[in-house]
Design an enzyme around this catalytic site. Structure first.
Site, PDB file in Angstrom:
ATOM      1  CB  SER A 155      -7.591   3.990   3.398  1.00 46.88           C
ATOM      2  OG  SER A 155      -6.739   3.333   4.296  1.00 46.88           O
ATOM      3  CB  SER A 166      -7.689   1.137   6.327  1.00 43.75           C
ATOM      4  OG  SER A 166      -8.261   2.434   6.379  1.00 43.75           O
ATOM      5  CE  LYS A 226      -3.694   2.193   2.757  1.00 42.34           C
ATOM      6  NZ  LYS A 226      -4.501   2.069   4.001  1.00 42.34           N
TER       7      LYS A 226
END
Lengths: 450, 450
Positions: free
Chosen positions: A169, A193, A94
């Site tokens: 996210s 997330s 990420k």
């Protein structure tokens, strides 16, 4: 013709190579010489390129770095060095986690041009396990939002329905796994997330016990809540990733006594979503439980996360507010208005609720509820309907995950089956340190589901 | 004729029976039959009555309860039951700590008429050790203030100079010890509430490691900072109290490597006060150290304590603000204006500073500095002068104690000698769990001082 299993767990149409093979199978194939780590890296790079216009899952693809790491893995294996099951396996990271030499954008214009000088500590663990990093995946702007459709790089789309959110996210990680671009990914989880996009995209997302995997080298959002979240297509793969990163090799039972938390006591849910999640828990579900503080904990999440996020962003908000998207800026500013005594009360509630939950976790191994109360909503939608009632999408997505973040407990989201062609998910919550047991149990549920 | 020792450590003029005898001596006399626990209780009750018009140290004197407990202690001892060195010894308890059947006023009109239904857990430990509770001592209103001159029961006065404060918030406990009314007392310490009055009154006050003695049954002020503070006339007596309450019987060295923190880097100090404290540390002082975050930690104390205290008082402030004294109400309301992100930043600073201090506590057993930067100021004074500079009395009194509260570390205040007839004090700060070593070292300093 689709088997019942395909109906419930099938990958999205057109999913790539890694959607059809387990990490254990890849590890076996590598060692048998049927495939090389370079082949796997090239497959990941090819899928990433093919899917990018559709999903926008990646921010940076590091072809050179990936091929070098793959060749290095091959040389080591040829020389008899075996780093274990992740050796030569492609992984995506990420874009809030530093990978040396690559940009860390955090999905934000504020971080433009920032090149990481060092690997984050979790990335060092990946490399030590022989994993091959193929690139950086998209994230909701500064990791502050559960939808994944606000990012300087544009929204990530859901592989099951590209007009819907991938969740956030860790949007790109979940989409990349579901689409078969990579078999493993690292996300982060502050309020959900890793779990929320895993639920939206039909993959597995683990929030570890707070503090277990260090967040050094990860852009912080709310330090008392931030975790690094291992993600994979299946619980079995996720367990390999967890084990390799933490050297937690404990053997645990695949059985568990699970207590069901009726989720409508916390937030309205779509009946088919809740029913599918509950059915998926099957025989392991031995009773219903209630955590009276869950609703208050949801509110506390905004208090604690809002305060901590504002503390980290205060200077940027005052010097260059225009570099945020409007929604994220408003969200951060709202956090700046929380009062200290509200924060103190939230911490006090946390302590009380933790003791309630730890008592329940004496009678039950895990608590269970859906990960999110609905199917992945359409992109850019901020108000949706559940059972005819309007709900606020951001709040709804976080409602069932954020309480466990506040409590610092580990939780895993496991796909529970498709409803209207979209993924649903079961969330299992355990006591501190129960990650192996959570993943082993999730693995069993995935292998025995009808 | 006074010996040099009397000059430096002598009790105030007219001090009662317990100012001239150690707890160990009392324990010996009890067991030898030279005195009875009833005699000791009567001595304490008599001194309490004699001093009350002068000092106002007590809020409640429990003659009946004290005599019953003393007789019970005597019967047990006669029957061969020996509860250890506190058996039959009078103890006073600060009036924020519940003693069953007695009022807990918290020095506040808000708590008028509140009778405790149960003993606080620390009081149960006292009783289990055979101690005889003679009454409840005065406290600054809701324990929120370091001067001890705001209380629904009126100000407590300093036995060394009755126009001066006893310090707070455990004002009555310190005054009662200094005046020889009781040999032992329980106070509390949030930002310095045991150490500051101990320093003002020339007695010993211990702030334990946060969480070591449970605060169940104690009126909270700021839970993340609140501790129960054992207090006594000498370090040796305080150590007996600590040991009896915690069953911490570890033997430790009476030697220590002490690092001096020049206090003027944190707050202006009166030179004679600082010099006397430093001289008292003598040969054990092996170097000077600096903790760069101390000034910021002082500010953090207001942030954290203010937020937590407001959280506890918010309802009372809105329903009956008139029941507070103006000063305490203003102080609480200021705490209510702190923002959540400031609180979050204070916690973050705490973590950073703790790691700096823990590193120093590898090289040194203890850090040392004066407990307060000045002599006990006159009653009701809110601005004083140090070296010609005006200082705010509340802030000055808390300046050197509150940083260690934030860090959760144990600290002890030990009288260092008289200046202008008023007590000064040395504060020793140690790593978590070092209470025995702190008190043993303080005992050695008290026995070897010139």
């Amino acid at each position: 013709m689709q088997s019942p299993l395909d109906t419930r767990f099938g990958p999205p149409p057109g999913a790539g190579y890694f959607a059809h093979v387990s990490v254990a199978e890849l590890a076996g194939a590598l060692r048998a010489g049927r495939v090389s780590s370079r082949d796997l890296a090239k497959a990941a790079l090819g899928e990433a390129a093919r899917w990018q216009p559709v999903l926008n899952a990646f921010v940076t693809v590091d072809e050179t770095g990936a091929l070098e790491a793959a060749d290095q893995a091959a040389r080591e294996m040829a020389a008899g060095v075996d780093r274990g099951p992740l050796h030569g396996i492609p992984v995506a990271v990420k874009d809030v986690i530093d990978v040396r030499g690559l940009p860390t954008t955090s999905g934000s214009r504020h971080f433009a041009g920032h090149i990481a000088q060092e690997d984050a500590e979790c990335v060092r663990h990946l490399r030590a396990a022989g994993a091959v990093i193929v690139g950086k995946t998209n994230t909701h702007e500064v990791a502050n939002g559960p939808t994944g459709d606000r990012s300087v790089s544009g929204p990530t789309r859901n592989p099951y329905a590209t007009d819907r959110i991938a969740g956030g996210s860790s949007s790109g990680a979940a989409a990349a796994l579901a689409a078969g671009i990579v078999p493993l990914a690292l996300g982060t989880d502050t309020g959900g997330s890793a779990r929320i996009p895993a639920a939206c995209c039909g993959v597995v997302g683990l929030r570890p016990t707070h503090g277990t995997i260090t967040t050094a080298g990860v852009v912080p959002l709310a330090p008392s809540l931030d975790t690094v979240g291992p993600m994979a297509r299946t619980a079995a793969d996720c367990r390999l990733l967890w084990t390799a990163m933490t050297a937690d090799h404990r053997q645990t039972s695949a059985s568990a006594r699970i207590g069901w938390i009726p989720p409508d006591s916390v937030h309205p849910t779509t009946p088919a979503v809740t029913r599918t999640a509950r059915d998926f828990a099957g025989d392991l579900l031995i009773g219903e439980v209630s955590v009276p503080q869950l609703k208050e904990l949801r509110a506390s999440y905004r208090t604690i996360q809002g305060s901590e996020a504002y503390a980290l962003h205060a200077e940027r908000l005052s010097t260059a507010p225009e570099l945020y998207s409007e929604e994220v800026r408003d969200r951060l500013r709202a956090g700046g208005e929380v009062l200290g005594w509200e924060y103190a009360r939230a911490l006090e509630l946390r302590d009380r609720a933790r003791s309630t939950v730890m008592d329940l976790l004496q009678a039950y191994d895990f608590l269970a509820l859906p990960t999110i109360p609905m199917l992945a909503p359409p992109l850019d939608t901020r108000t949706d309907r559940i059972g005819g009632e309007p709900v606020e999408v951001n709040a709804a997505l976080l409602a069932l995950t954020s309480p466990w973040s506040i409590l610092g407990l580990p939780a895993v989201s496991v796909p529970a089956g498709l409803v209207d062609g979209l993924p649903t998910a079961l969330q299992l919550v355990g006591p501190p340190g129960s990650e192996q047991h959570l993943l082993t149990t999730a693995e069993r549920l995935q292998s025995t589901a009808p």
